[in-house]
Design a protein around this motif. Structure first.
Motif, short mmCIF file in Angstrom:
data_model
loop_
_atom_site.label_atom_id
_atom_site.label_comp_id
_atom_site.label_asym_id
_atom_site.label_seq_id
_atom_site.Cartn_x
_atom_site.Cartn_y
_atom_site.Cartn_z
N TRP A 189 0.81 -1.22 0.00
CA TRP A 189 0.00 0.00 0.00
C TRP A 189 0.84 1.27 0.00
O TRP A 189 0.43 2.30 -0.52
CB TRP A 189 -0.94 0.01 1.21
N ARG A 240 6.59 1.44 -9.66
CA ARG A 240 5.89 1.87 -8.46
C ARG A 240 5.16 3.19 -8.69
O ARG A 240 5.55 4.00 -9.54
CB ARG A 240 6.87 2.04 -7.29
N GLU A 262 1.58 2.70 -3.40
CA GLU A 262 0.44 3.08 -4.23
C GLU A 262 0.14 4.57 -4.07
O GLU A 262 0.55 5.19 -3.09
CB GLU A 262 -0.78 2.24 -3.83
#
Length: 307
Positions: free
Chosen positions: A156, A197, A159
């Motif tokens: 997470w 990423r 993100e």
């Protein structure tokens, strides 16, 4: 009477910091847990905050420790249920959602606390007091650590909304915005994104305050070996250095005596005081600087990162 508090999101930070501090605090009683990763012995356990708020545990407050991308709905539900809310850092995924929560908390007469734990590092208060009476020439922040050590396997955080290297970097910004006597703003910067990423692995930023004092910040998640969490402030009366995340203070080359480390105890003492006075504390200045970095910083693509 102790404040009955529930924890939402029983991850590493909750287990390492929130739980032991709450259990040792005279102001709080840990009354329930809501988490997808299991609960704690002898406490009511719920899989989500909705079930916890509907439970019969007499909660007065909640501490929200989930990733920031999902925190808004949980905070809103708690406020609408009349609960005081402690927000782990960063307080949200966007500035606008935090403003919405602050307005909602005020309308419902509950406390909202946007916590910044690094501001309670043992050297920070003394640094702030010393700098308030000094002429500052420049500030340099170096905050470099190994993401594999501190955030292993946490997808997470890579993100959008997870902040990437700004997850630790925002700790530095929380200290600098607290100790600097004048506000400052971003001039330019570079954000390094691994090609696989959605959040940066490094950032180099340049700021100035309204009197022209230069401030630089270098954040990097690729450092191995010894970790670096330093803030150096050059003044006409010598250099002030906060190292080890703000826990060690040196002024003009002399190591200063500081209290034992108790960042999260300081946070919960602050939260208890806010609840007692019917106040909120929702300072978003560290998050605003991160948002400005995304707005004005140049994006460069670097090699892929694999955990």
């Amino acid at each position: 009477m102790a404040i009955r508090i529930g924890i939402v999101g029983l991850g590493k930070i909750a287990r390492d910091q929130h739980v032991p501090v709450i259990e040792a605090s005279p102001d709080f009683t840990l009354a329930a847990v809501a988490s997808r990763s299991g609960g704690l012995p002898d406490l009511p356990y719920y899989s989500d905050i909705g079930d916890m708020l509907a439970g019969d545990d007499g909660l007065d407050a909640v501490a929200l420790c989930q990733p920031p991308q999902v925190r808004y709905d949980a905070a809103r539900a708690a406020i609408l249920a009349g609960k005081h809310v402690f927000l782990e850092k960063p307080p949200g995924a966007t500035l606008s959602e935090v403003k919405s929560l602050a307005d909602l908390a005020q309308a419902h007469g509950v406390t909202l606390f946007a916590s910044w734990h690094s501001r309670y590092a043992s050297g920070v208060a003394a640094a702030k007091a010393w700098l308030a009476e000094r002429t500052i020439r420049s500030v340099a922040v170096e905050w470099k650590e190994d993401v594999r050590v501190w955030h292993p396997g946490q997808a997470w955080i890579w993100e959008p909304g997870g902040l990437g290297v700004f997850d630790p970097g925002i700790n530095a910004m929380s200290i600098v915005t607290h100790i600097m006597p004048r506000p400052f703003f971003l001039l330019d910067g570079t954000l390094s994104f691994p090609e696989n990423r959605g959040a940066p692995i490094a950032a180099d930023l340049t700021f100035r305050d309204d009197s022209g004092v230069p401030i630089t910040a270098a954040f990097d998640w690729r450092q191995t070996g010894p970790q670096t969490w330093d803030i150096s402030v050059d003044t006409v009366d010598g250099a002030l250095v906060l190292s080890k995340g703000g826990s060690v203070l040196t002024i003009a080359g002399e190591l200063q005596e500081t209290a034992p480390e108790a960042e999260y105890r300081g946070l919960y003492d602050r939260f208890a005081g806010l609840v007692a006075r019917g106040e909120s504390d929702v300072d978003v200045s560290p998050l605003r600087h991160v948002a400005d970095a995304y707005l004005r910083g140049a994006r460069v693509v670097v090699e892929p990162f694999e955990d």
